[in-house]
Scaffold this motif. Sequence first.
Motif, mmCIF file in Angstrom:
data_model
loop_
_atom_site.group_PDB
_atom_site.id
_atom_site.type_symbol
_atom_site.label_atom_id
_atom_site.label_comp_id
_atom_site.label_asym_id
_atom_site.label_seq_id
_atom_site.Cartn_x
_atom_site.Cartn_y
_atom_site.Cartn_z
ATOM 1 N N THR A 284 -83.166 -47.795 45.795
ATOM 2 C CA THR A 284 -83.162 -49.257 45.434
ATOM 3 C C THR A 284 -83.057 -50.055 47.009
ATOM 4 N N ASP A 285 -83.515 -49.156 47.936
ATOM 5 C CA ASP A 285 -83.393 -49.722 49.384
ATOM 6 C C ASP A 285 -84.357 -50.905 49.327
ATOM 7 N N THR A 286 -85.493 -50.914 48.937
ATOM 8 C CA THR A 286 -86.504 -51.748 49.159
ATOM 9 C C THR A 286 -86.063 -53.218 48.488
ATOM 10 N N ALA A 287 -85.370 -53.140 47.236
ATOM 11 C CA ALA A 287 -84.885 -54.344 46.818
ATOM 12 C C ALA A 287 -83.888 -54.845 47.601
ATOM 13 N N LEU A 288 -82.908 -54.042 48.385
ATOM 14 C CA LEU A 288 -81.918 -54.479 49.187
ATOM 15 C C LEU A 288 -82.537 -55.055 50.534
ATOM 16 N N ALA A 289 -83.519 -54.748 51.023
ATOM 17 C CA ALA A 289 -84.099 -55.009 52.243
ATOM 18 C C ALA A 289 -84.899 -56.502 51.863
ATOM 19 N N LEU A 290 -85.246 -56.702 50.575
ATOM 20 C CA LEU A 290 -86.032 -57.866 50.085
ATOM 21 C C LEU A 290 -85.044 -59.053 50.099
ATOM 22 N N GLY A 291 -83.751 -58.600 49.702
ATOM 23 C CA GLY A 291 -82.659 -59.116 49.335
ATOM 24 C C GLY A 291 -82.086 -59.950 50.643
ATOM 25 N N LEU A 292 -81.953 -59.007 51.705
ATOM 26 C CA LEU A 292 -81.575 -59.365 52.904
ATOM 27 C C LEU A 292 -82.514 -60.373 53.545
ATOM 28 N N LEU A 293 -83.743 -60.198 53.362
ATOM 29 C CA LEU A 293 -84.513 -61.302 54.043
ATOM 30 C C LEU A 293 -84.656 -62.675 53.251
ATOM 31 N N HIS A 294 -84.530 -62.696 51.896
ATOM 32 C CA HIS A 294 -84.251 -63.616 51.349
ATOM 33 C C HIS A 294 -82.804 -64.455 51.867
ATOM 34 N N ALA A 295 -82.075 -63.524 51.893
ATOM 35 C CA ALA A 295 -80.494 -64.357 52.291
ATOM 36 C C ALA A 295 -80.732 -64.988 53.802
ATOM 37 N N ALA A 296 -81.428 -64.371 54.656
ATOM 38 C CA ALA A 296 -81.593 -64.667 56.129
ATOM 39 C C ALA A 296 -82.344 -66.011 55.827
ATOM 40 N N ARG A 297 -83.356 -66.123 55.293
ATOM 41 C CA ARG A 297 -83.925 -67.401 55.191
ATOM 42 C C ARG A 297 -83.394 -68.490 54.538
ATOM 43 N N LEU A 298 -82.471 -68.223 53.488
ATOM 44 C CA LEU A 298 -81.628 -69.056 52.897
ATOM 45 C C LEU A 298 -80.450 -69.583 54.037
ATOM 46 N N GLU A 299 -80.189 -68.533 54.791
ATOM 47 C CA GLU A 299 -79.073 -69.191 55.842
ATOM 48 C C GLU A 299 -79.774 -69.828 57.037
ATOM 49 N N GLY A 300 -80.896 -69.999 57.217
ATOM 50 C CA GLY A 300 -81.653 -70.393 58.472
ATOM 51 C C GLY A 300 -81.804 -69.760 59.382
ATOM 52 N N LEU A 301 -81.736 -68.215 59.364
ATOM 53 C CA LEU A 301 -81.662 -67.223 60.449
ATOM 54 C C LEU A 301 -83.009 -66.821 60.764
ATOM 55 N N LEU A 302 -84.098 -67.217 60.264
ATOM 56 C CA LEU A 302 -85.576 -66.654 60.809
ATOM 57 C C LEU A 302 -85.868 -67.162 61.935
ATOM 58 N N ASP A 303 -86.586 -66.394 62.669
ATOM 59 C CA ASP A 303 -87.248 -66.822 63.881
ATOM 60 C C ASP A 303 -88.691 -67.439 63.704
#
Length: 714
Positions: free
Chosen positions: A220-239
């Motif tokens: 389930t690594d792919t799902a976890l990476a997708l979840g981390l990307l989602h969380a990073a965007r919600l936190e306003g952390l994307l460059d």
Amino acid sequence: MSPAGRGATATHCPYCALQCAMFVEPDGQGGWATRPRDFPVNRGGLCRKGWTAGELLTSPERLGTPLVRRGGELAEATWEQALDLVAERVGALQAEHGPDGVGVFGAGGLTNEKSYLLGKFTRLALGSRMIDYNGRFCMSSAAAAAVRAFGLDRGLPFPVSDLSGAGAVLLAGANPAETMPPLMGHLTAPALVVVDPRRTATAQAALDGGGLHLAPRPGTDTALALGLLHAARLEGLLDTGYIAGRTAGFEAAWEQAAAWWPERTELQTGVSASRIRAAARLLGTAAADQGAYVLTGRGTEQHAKGTDSASAWINLALALGLPGRQGSGWGCLTGQGNGQGGREHGQKADQLPGYRMITDAAAREHVAGVWGVDEADIPGAGVSAYELLDSLGTPSGPKGLLVFGSNPAVSAPAAAGVRERLDSLDLLVVADFVMSETAARADVVLPVAQWAEEEGTMTNLEGRVLRRRRALAPPPGVRTDLEVLAGLAERLGQPAGRFPSDPDAVLAELGRASAGGAADYGGVSAQRLEDGEAVHWPAPAPGASTPRLFLEGFAHPDGRARFRPVGHTPAAEQADADYPLVVTTGRTMGHYQSGAQTRRIGELAAADPQAWVEVHPDTAAEHGLAPGEWARLTARRGTMLARVRLVPTARRDTVFVPFHFGGDQTANDLTNPALDPLSRMPEFKVAAARIEPAAPGPSPAGAAPAAAGAAAPD
């Protein structure tokens, strides 16, 4: 007298892709010893394997004379007899079945020179398409993901020493504390995030240092990476500036990640939403401040969807603005000693030297010019490693196979089936320096030199080309792989000199053949390396070196990196009532790859003499297992035996076994050969299995076979 002392030779470790620097010197008792030397990668340290590497140089199990099977037994032969026999039988098989009637299987531990000459030998001396190598089982998914994201694959596109300046490092599917211990000295970031189903030594180091351990369900690594990307965007952390200025395709990738909010990701992966958010904050905050890295390893890549999994981690790194910036980045921790160089110069079924594709007309013309042949004389692409092994002896596959430096009888997925295919061959030739499980099945065994007995170059995980120096002469009667290839090529009708046996001459030719390619070694010379220059490819001219890639732009024509839209898909095989557990495999500190070398070193064999299975106490109780006793693991493809180790931090639905042992302790008898559609990587990390107590009496320690029918070398 050298700074190391009289008789000491400065070289590099024979094992993993760190290629730690060491001295090899007489031990004063007729043997050879190793000790560390200062170097940016290992900074004066060695792991247990490096410290004991000298023992194998005088092992009584060393092969010292060619062996030919007569009447079912391997018996000693002269080199002329052995090579004449191989050439005669190769010719007969190809006369009956065509050029592809004989194939070649190489290795990620071979020097650059051997890798290059092996590809040239297969395509010219044999005229065969059928070549691949065990690196397909190691780096192929990360390489495929890197090429489509960046236009170029180099395991670490920056020096290892850059890691120590980061504010956070995420390790997905890697356990360097046990598999590459000197690397841990560079992983000193304030926040270390480890993604691994197991509480490994690396995961424990992260927790001890105030970092995080995310333990997803296997597959389930792919799902976890997708979840981390989602969380990073919600936190306003994307460059967002980096995304707009240096990348393409973010919105398509986000469409996939948008569905993976942390709570949904928790349901799929078993990693809590709070930990997912915490990891995203650690990584994103560091990315905007001190710098951050995302590093992947085999745990996240050895899947039938491994390329997509690697791409999901690259997407996260790109969204945070990491690749192509000094002090930040994405990288892959290459495993085998020459895992990087071994995949650049022609061992892969679809490649020519310099990372050129064999289907590219301009690439074929360039290489043909260097080789002095017509472009039409170079055959087309063959098939991947497992597909090659699975076809052996069948109507559509090779009837003969030459193996250099690999032990697929233990290391291939669904290994029991691969052993059947090896046994079905009309001709199996193995070049090795010990009697591996594969060599023991061969019709001809050719004894070749070890790492400290020959010159050559290796390319470590950071793309640094290294000089491997000869410390001692090989035993009488032992030849180098280059000498073997040269001797066979002439017997197969190739002009004298087309296959040089001098490694420096081969390196010079490799430079010409790779010039202008993605992995350009045109400016790499033996003299530069002997003079101690730090040379990272691409090195297109004398004096050129590229320690950090992508600082000015990525290798796509527009200079932009590519997001790749990927979604989560289940593992190729699911647990069920008959096979209720997931078995996953990996490496341990004391052994290396199939164990053919390390199981012959006393200290390492004593520390880990037998295969073991890591089981949660509740799972052990449910299945009637006792600590220290033997268990039998059964999957759809085979069984293995292993000693039970109770580990309270293990997942209850997952068991772990190391893959370094042979005989009835062969972990890869369980693994699934389902292949990634792009990289052709098998699904080593997820197999459905059951476990039960086993009666005692397995073969001793999964030991490698002795040299049957052969006298021990002097």
